[in-house]
Design an enzyme around this catalytic site. Structure first.
Site, PDB file in Angstrom:
ATOM      1  N   SER A  61       0.024  33.273  32.082  1.00 39.40           N
ATOM      2  CA  SER A  61       0.296  32.113  31.368  1.00 39.40           C
ATOM      3  C   SER A  61      -0.889  31.745  30.171  1.00 39.40           C
ATOM      4  CB  SER A  61       0.421  30.959  32.088  1.00 39.40           C
ATOM      5  OG  SER A  61       0.849  29.621  32.360  1.00 39.40           O
ATOM      6  N   ASP A 115      12.206  30.716  32.022  1.00 34.33           N
ATOM      7  CA  ASP A 115      10.968  29.037  32.200  1.00 34.33           C
ATOM      8  C   ASP A 115      11.404  28.523  31.917  1.00 34.33           C
ATOM      9  OD1 ASP A 115       8.758  28.735  32.074  1.00 34.33           O
ATOM     10  OD2 ASP A 115       7.464  30.873  31.130  1.00 34.33           O
ATOM     11  N   HIS A 125       8.630  30.251  35.815  1.00 31.06           N
ATOM     12  CA  HIS A 125       7.399  30.922  35.112  1.00 31.06           C
ATOM     13  C   HIS A 125       6.606  31.643  35.977  1.00 31.06           C
ATOM     14  CE1 HIS A 125       4.195  30.090  32.256  1.00 31.06           C
ATOM     15  NE2 HIS A 125       2.860  29.240  33.384  1.00 31.06           N
TER      16      HIS A 125
END
Length: 288
Positions: free
Chosen positions: A137, A232, A262
């Protein structure tokens, strides 16, 4: 793939899916009860705060894991990589930047520049030799910033649901109410699906503008893999596509994981991460 004869094969990988399935099954059965050693601490000489980290020594290329926004090095992906490091024999470092996990401190005192510098501290002072950077991320943004600053240290990049320049998307979606809160308080709180609301500070947004990576092309000399889930809801896979378009690498591939969210922490996602890392380790010559 890793084989029994490969110098980095520490015993868990034998080049066949069944051996990886056994490793994953063992990890999933045990990971919540596996004890973590007490963290070590390294001082960030630029910003003057201690950084909690865990380091596992090993042969060959080292792996440095960079977590996401408000995540911690005790998360399942970081622990899975540590489990693989123990099984396969490679060196592995994970850490918590300022305001995160066991490092603690004032979260609002952190920003993209501070967290980048925390990651650089780990790269410069803890990880040894050539390093595979794995960023999850926000960590995918930070790993790119590290790659541009220390290209001579790179062995490869693996992004997991990479979120480069995510502060730009936050700014673009600001409501009048949130702009007023930023002007008045220097921070607003954004609802999160993972717990307490995320504090989004004016400082964070400003530092994001100073560290953009998608606004120009970057040449890298190492292989790059970008894993992203098609479902996601937090960071669309278009973000990994955009990152791929900004990077020039002799070997760059995007792996879209059907149905992946995600976090990419389901069994199939952990397998994909392990397979990607195994490919990297095999292709990198052993260091002497």
């Amino acid at each position: 793939m890793l084989t029994k004869q490969h110098p980095y094969a520490g015993g868990g990988w034998r080049g066949d899916p069944a051996s990886l399935d056994r490793l994953l099954t063992e990890f999933l059965e045990r990971h919540q009860s596996l004890p973590d050693p007490a963290p070590q601490y390294e001082m960030n000489s630029v910003h003057g705060h201690p950084i909690a980290f865990r380091h596992r020594a090993g042969a060959g290329p080292q792996v440095l894991f960079i977590g996401g926004f408000r995540s911690a090095m005790s998360g399942i992906k970081a622990r899975w990589l540590d489990f693989l490091a123990a099984a396969w024999g490679f060196g592995f470092t994970r850490f918590d930047p300022l305001g995160h996990g066991e490092t603690g401190g004032d979260f609002l005192a952190g920003d993209i520049s501070v967290w980048r510098d925390d990651a650089l501290t780990m790269l410069d002072r803890v990880a040894q030799g050539q390093v595979i950077l794995i960023g999850s991320s926000m960590g995918g943004w930070l790993m790119t910033l590290l790659a541009l600053r220390r290209p001579e240290r790179l062995a490869g990049l693996i992004g997991i649901a990479s979120a480069p320049d995510f502060t730009q998307r936050i700014e673009a979606a600001l409501t009048a109410e949130r702009r007023a809160a930023l002007a008045r308080d220097g921070v607003f709180f954004r609802p999160s699906a993972y717990g307490a609301p995320d504090p989004i500070s004016a400082r964070l947004l400003a530092s994001g503008r100073e560290n953009l990576v998608l606004d120009r092309a970057h040449s890298l000399h190492v292989p790059v893999r970008l894993l992203h889930g098609t479902q996601d809801a937090d960071v669309p896979y278009d973000c990994s596509l955009a990152l791929a378009q900004s990077l020039t690498s002799p070997d760059l591939r995007i792996l879209l994981l059907a149905g992946g969210d995600h976090r990419l922490s389901h069994s199939r996602d952990l397998v994909a991460l392990a397979q990607t890392l195994a490919e990297f380790i095999v292709d990198i010559p052993q260091q002497t």
